[in-house]
Scaffold this motif. Sequence first.
Motif, mmCIF file in Angstrom:
data_model
loop_
_atom_site.group_PDB
_atom_site.id
_atom_site.type_symbol
_atom_site.label_atom_id
_atom_site.label_comp_id
_atom_site.label_asym_id
_atom_site.label_seq_id
_atom_site.Cartn_x
_atom_site.Cartn_y
_atom_site.Cartn_z
ATOM 1 N N GLU A 48 -13.253 30.014 -12.976
ATOM 2 C CA GLU A 48 -13.056 28.984 -14.168
ATOM 3 C C GLU A 48 -11.537 29.050 -14.086
ATOM 4 O OE1 GLU A 48 -15.517 27.222 -15.734
ATOM 5 O OE2 GLU A 48 -17.486 28.470 -14.891
ATOM 6 N N LEU A 49 -10.928 27.566 -14.449
ATOM 7 C CA LEU A 49 -9.701 27.404 -14.789
ATOM 8 C C LEU A 49 -10.144 27.202 -16.442
ATOM 9 C CD1 LEU A 49 -7.283 25.674 -12.190
ATOM 10 C CD2 LEU A 49 -7.403 27.641 -13.308
ATOM 11 N N PRO A 50 -9.005 28.054 -17.045
ATOM 12 C CA PRO A 50 -8.907 27.003 -18.907
ATOM 13 C C PRO A 50 -8.742 25.660 -19.096
ATOM 14 C CG PRO A 50 -6.803 27.647 -18.268
ATOM 15 C CD PRO A 50 -7.635 28.256 -17.512
ATOM 16 N N PRO A 51 -9.684 24.839 -19.876
ATOM 17 C CA PRO A 51 -9.428 23.653 -20.106
ATOM 18 C C PRO A 51 -8.255 23.208 -20.075
ATOM 19 C CG PRO A 51 -10.425 24.464 -21.751
ATOM 20 C CD PRO A 51 -10.141 25.522 -21.291
ATOM 21 N N PRO A 52 -7.791 22.021 -19.802
ATOM 22 C CA PRO A 52 -5.920 21.262 -20.211
ATOM 23 C C PRO A 52 -5.808 21.273 -21.342
ATOM 24 C CG PRO A 52 -8.096 20.016 -19.140
ATOM 25 C CD PRO A 52 -8.652 20.757 -18.906
ATOM 26 N N SER A 53 -4.946 21.554 -22.266
ATOM 27 C CA SER A 53 -4.345 21.050 -23.433
ATOM 28 C C SER A 53 -4.741 20.077 -24.149
ATOM 29 C CB SER A 53 -2.942 21.983 -23.149
ATOM 30 O OG SER A 53 -2.502 21.487 -24.633
ATOM 31 N N ILE A 54 -5.144 20.066 -25.349
ATOM 32 C CA ILE A 54 -5.707 18.433 -25.888
ATOM 33 C C ILE A 54 -4.076 17.935 -26.771
ATOM 34 C CG2 ILE A 54 -6.164 17.348 -27.124
ATOM 35 C CD1 ILE A 54 -8.891 18.959 -26.478
#
Length: 147
Positions: A48-54
């Motif tokens: 799983e890829l890390p969530p995108p930066s906010i």
Amino acid sequence: MSRPEPEDTEGPDQLPSWAGAPGYAPAADDLPPHAPMPGAPPYPAQPELPPPSIIRPATGSTYRAAVSATAIWALVNLVLQLVIAGPAPSLRAFGILLGSLVVHTLLGALLVWIVARRKVWPFWYLVVLALPVFWIIRIALVALVGS
């Protein structure tokens, strides 16, 4: 007279006899993997890829950076004023000097920010841009108010 025997064209280094036939397209070795055949074990799960930066990307220079760059020239002006003219004769005169420097710094920073707000500039670019802006505003307003 006998006919010569055809040589064996198929071998480990040779292409098969049908390789030159019309419609033949050689397969590339760098093709992506295909789906597993029925009954074959499944491929390992994709990590799983890390969530995108906010964090929103910076779109331009900030007003705070423009104020900081212009404040450098206000400090230079204050040091020159104190070195050349000596200390202020009274607290009231020193307060007027500081007040005028604050006003000129904020006006100069506004003009610097208007120029630099479209993209992020390195801080030293802002300092160089603030040099003529601050001094022109300072001289113009002192000349207007002083007369």
